[in-house]
Design an enzyme around this catalytic site. Sequence first.
Site, PDB file in Angstrom:
ATOM      1  N   GLY A 112       0.721  -1.256   0.039  1.00 38.90           N
ATOM      2  CA  GLY A 112       0.117  -0.246   0.081  1.00 38.90           C
ATOM      3  C   GLY A 112       0.725   1.316   0.146  1.00 38.90           C
ATOM      4  O   GLY A 112       1.961   1.044  -0.202  1.00 38.90           O
ATOM      5  N   ILE A 164      -4.607 -10.902   6.371  1.00 39.70           N
ATOM      6  CA  ILE A 164      -4.863 -10.623   7.590  1.00 39.70           C
ATOM      7  C   ILE A 164      -5.813 -11.231   8.276  1.00 39.70           C
ATOM      8  O   ILE A 164      -5.922 -11.459   9.423  1.00 39.70           O
ATOM      9  CB  ILE A 164      -4.482  -9.318   7.956  1.00 39.70           C
ATOM     10  N   TYR A 207     -15.346   4.381   8.243  1.00 42.54           N
ATOM     11  CA  TYR A 207     -13.735   4.358   8.434  1.00 42.54           C
ATOM     12  C   TYR A 207     -13.489   5.014  10.058  1.00 42.54           C
ATOM     13  O   TYR A 207     -12.726   4.417  10.804  1.00 42.54           O
ATOM     14  CB  TYR A 207     -13.006   5.079   7.489  1.00 42.54           C
TER      15      TYR A 207
HETATM   16  P1  NAD Z   1      -3.516   1.458   1.240  1.00 38.49           P
HETATM   17  O1  NAD Z   1      -4.977   1.195   0.631  1.00 38.49           O
HETATM   18  O2  NAD Z   1      -2.477   2.027   0.131  1.00 38.49           O
HETATM   19  O3  NAD Z   1      -2.857   0.028   1.478  1.00 38.49           O
HETATM   20  C1  NAD Z   1      -3.522  -1.115   2.275  1.00 38.49           C
HETATM   21  C2  NAD Z   1      -2.619  -2.334   1.894  1.00 38.49           C
HETATM   22  O4  NAD Z   1      -3.388  -3.327   2.586  1.00 38.49           O
HETATM   23  C3  NAD Z   1      -3.090  -2.600   0.459  1.00 38.49           C
HETATM   24  O5  NAD Z   1      -1.833  -2.918  -0.244  1.00 38.49           O
HETATM   25  C4  NAD Z   1      -3.760  -3.900   0.426  1.00 38.49           C
HETATM   26  O6  NAD Z   1      -3.601  -4.783  -0.858  1.00 38.49           O
HETATM   27  C5  NAD Z   1      -3.533  -4.311   1.737  1.00 38.49           C
HETATM   28  N1  NAD Z   1      -4.672  -5.229   2.348  1.00 38.49           N
HETATM   29  C6  NAD Z   1      -6.088  -5.070   2.004  1.00 38.49           C
HETATM   30  N2  NAD Z   1      -6.653  -6.023   2.648  1.00 38.49           N
HETATM   31  C7  NAD Z   1      -5.919  -6.970   2.983  1.00 38.49           C
HETATM   32  C8  NAD Z   1      -5.872  -8.309   3.749  1.00 38.49           C
HETATM   33  N3  NAD Z   1      -7.097  -8.716   3.841  1.00 38.49           N
HETATM   34  N4  NAD Z   1      -4.767  -8.866   4.025  1.00 38.49           N
HETATM   35  C9  NAD Z   1      -3.579  -8.127   3.832  1.00 38.49           C
HETATM   36  N5  NAD Z   1      -3.338  -6.987   3.354  1.00 38.49           N
HETATM   37  C10 NAD Z   1      -4.462  -6.450   2.831  1.00 38.49           C
HETATM   38  O7  NAD Z   1      -3.423   2.223   2.700  1.00 38.49           O
HETATM   39  P2  NAD Z   1      -2.418   3.102   3.283  1.00 38.49           P
HETATM   40  O8  NAD Z   1      -2.784   4.275   2.892  1.00 38.49           O
HETATM   41  O9  NAD Z   1      -1.074   2.501   3.096  1.00 38.49           O
HETATM   42  O10 NAD Z   1      -2.718   2.915   4.926  1.00 38.49           O
HETATM   43  C11 NAD Z   1      -2.321   2.152   5.823  1.00 38.49           C
HETATM   44  C12 NAD Z   1      -3.015   2.083   7.187  1.00 38.49           C
HETATM   45  O11 NAD Z   1      -2.699   3.545   7.514  1.00 38.49           O
HETATM   46  C13 NAD Z   1      -4.396   2.102   7.239  1.00 38.49           C
HETATM   47  O12 NAD Z   1      -4.673   1.554   8.216  1.00 38.49           O
HETATM   48  C14 NAD Z   1      -4.906   3.286   6.856  1.00 38.49           C
HETATM   49  O13 NAD Z   1      -6.260   3.398   7.545  1.00 38.49           O
HETATM   50  C15 NAD Z   1      -3.817   4.205   7.806  1.00 38.49           C
HETATM   51  N6  NAD Z   1      -3.920   5.462   7.258  1.00 38.49           N
HETATM   52  C16 NAD Z   1      -3.734   5.977   6.225  1.00 38.49           C
HETATM   53  C17 NAD Z   1      -3.586   7.305   5.700  1.00 38.49           C
HETATM   54  C18 NAD Z   1      -3.185   7.790   4.603  1.00 38.49           C
HETATM   55  O14 NAD Z   1      -3.500   9.061   4.112  1.00 38.49           O
HETATM   56  N7  NAD Z   1      -2.597   6.975   3.457  1.00 38.49           N
HETATM   57  C19 NAD Z   1      -4.009   8.306   6.746  1.00 38.49           C
HETATM   58  C20 NAD Z   1      -4.577   7.661   8.013  1.00 38.49           C
HETATM   59  C21 NAD Z   1      -4.632   6.357   8.488  1.00 38.49           C
HETATM   60  N1  SER Z   2      -6.133   9.719   4.263  1.00 41.34           N
HETATM   61  C1  SER Z   2      -7.119   8.919   4.991  1.00 41.34           C
HETATM   62  C2  SER Z   2      -8.450   8.865   4.251  1.00 41.34           C
HETATM   63  O1  SER Z   2      -8.553   9.815   3.661  1.00 41.34           O
HETATM   64  C3  SER Z   2      -7.459   9.482   6.388  1.00 41.34           C
HETATM   65  O2  SER Z   2      -7.316   8.419   7.095  1.00 41.34           O
HETATM   66  O3  SER Z   2      -9.045   7.938   4.389  1.00 41.34           O
END
Ligand code: NAD
Ligand code: SER
Length: 313
Positions: A14, A56, A145
């Site tokens: 991700g 997961i 979410y």
């Molecule tokens: P993303 O969607 O880019 O990546 C998530 C990854 O999880 C993907 O590669 C997907 O294939 C994998 N995934 C989905 N289902 C799965 C499963 N069942 N088993 C294993 N892997 C699985 O998300 P991200 O932006 O990298 O976010 C990662 C974490 O950080 C999340 O918990 C998200 O809520 C949190 N977060 C992200 C942001 C942001 O701006 N990117 C902001 C706040 C919080």
């Molecule tokens: N970047 C994230 C979203 O927009 C915030 O957790 O979902």
Amino acid sequence: MANQEKILVVGAAGQIGTELVLELRLRYGAETIVASDIKTPNYDVMEGGIFEFLDILDDKALLKIVQKHNIKQVYQLAALLSATAEQNPMFAWKLNMEGLFNILNLAKEKIIDKIFWPSSIAVFGSTTPKIQTPQITITEPSSVYGISKLSGERWCEYYFKKFNVDVRSVRYPGLISHKSQPGGGTTDYAVHIFYEAKKHQNYECFLKSDCTLPMMYMDDAIDATISLMEAPGNKIKIRSSYNIAGVSFNPKELVTEIKRHIPEFTASYSPDYRQQLAESWPAEIDESIAYNDWGWKSQYDMPFIVNQMLKNI
Ligand code: NAD
Ligand code: SER
């Protein structure tokens, strides 16, 4: 970190996982990091070290991988983000909660020692103070979410207090990166805009021009994550999730900064369902508790981020 301790990153393909895996391999050695996901990651993550396909939600497969590699720390990143979660609420709830429980329970059973699990600014809602949002304040999220992240925070604190599970967390703002694409969040506009600015010199934004949100450059986010995990346990006073601030701006301000580099760039605004999610979130976060407890502070401002994004994509 002791040399032999191995780290599992779940969700390594991700937006965050891609960069986190590369940085963890650099810091601790490629042989120490096990990247995992349900989908194939990019070339660097796949070929630069250990990778395992892992869902997961499959706790038996998870245990097998943990035992096979003698994993002691887990970064659990797999989740549905805010926009995608609204399209599939029941599955978002299942993935976001069960994914966390499967990891928390490994630590409860003393099979692993330490967990990182990210929360989000989405734990806040429209009744939360929007400016300098405090660490402890009203949290009435209105998105699927946000509800899952707030519940996750409560469970993390519960497992710490009840079972002494060493779980650590930050509430990421919207993240901006150029090595990996965002995966279905409300803040994704602040990445897409750079691709469109370079390709078409034009961007149609799905948020209103004056919608100010806390955002953060990926380097800051990775640094906060690893610093928190490396901090001595007695410094970590918050076991739900720490506020971290980044930098706050709205789409119009971002467009103005991009225009300094690409003068012909234009933007239009067609807000969709994501506007409502964004409107319920804070505009600016107070991160002073993170600084007081484990000495972390956001570094990068918006002009720096714009410069880096335009240079690197
Ligand atoms: P993303 O969607 O880019 O990546 C998530 C990854 O999880 C993907 O590669 C997907 O294939 C994998 N995934 C989905 N289902 C799965 C499963 N069942 N088993 C294993 N892997 C699985 O998300 P991200 O932006 O990298 O976010 C990662 C974490 O950080 C999340 O918990 C998200 O809520 C949190 N977060 C992200 C942001 C942001 O701006 N990117 C902001 C706040 C919080
Ligand atoms: N970047 C994230 C979203 O927009 C915030 O957790 O979902």
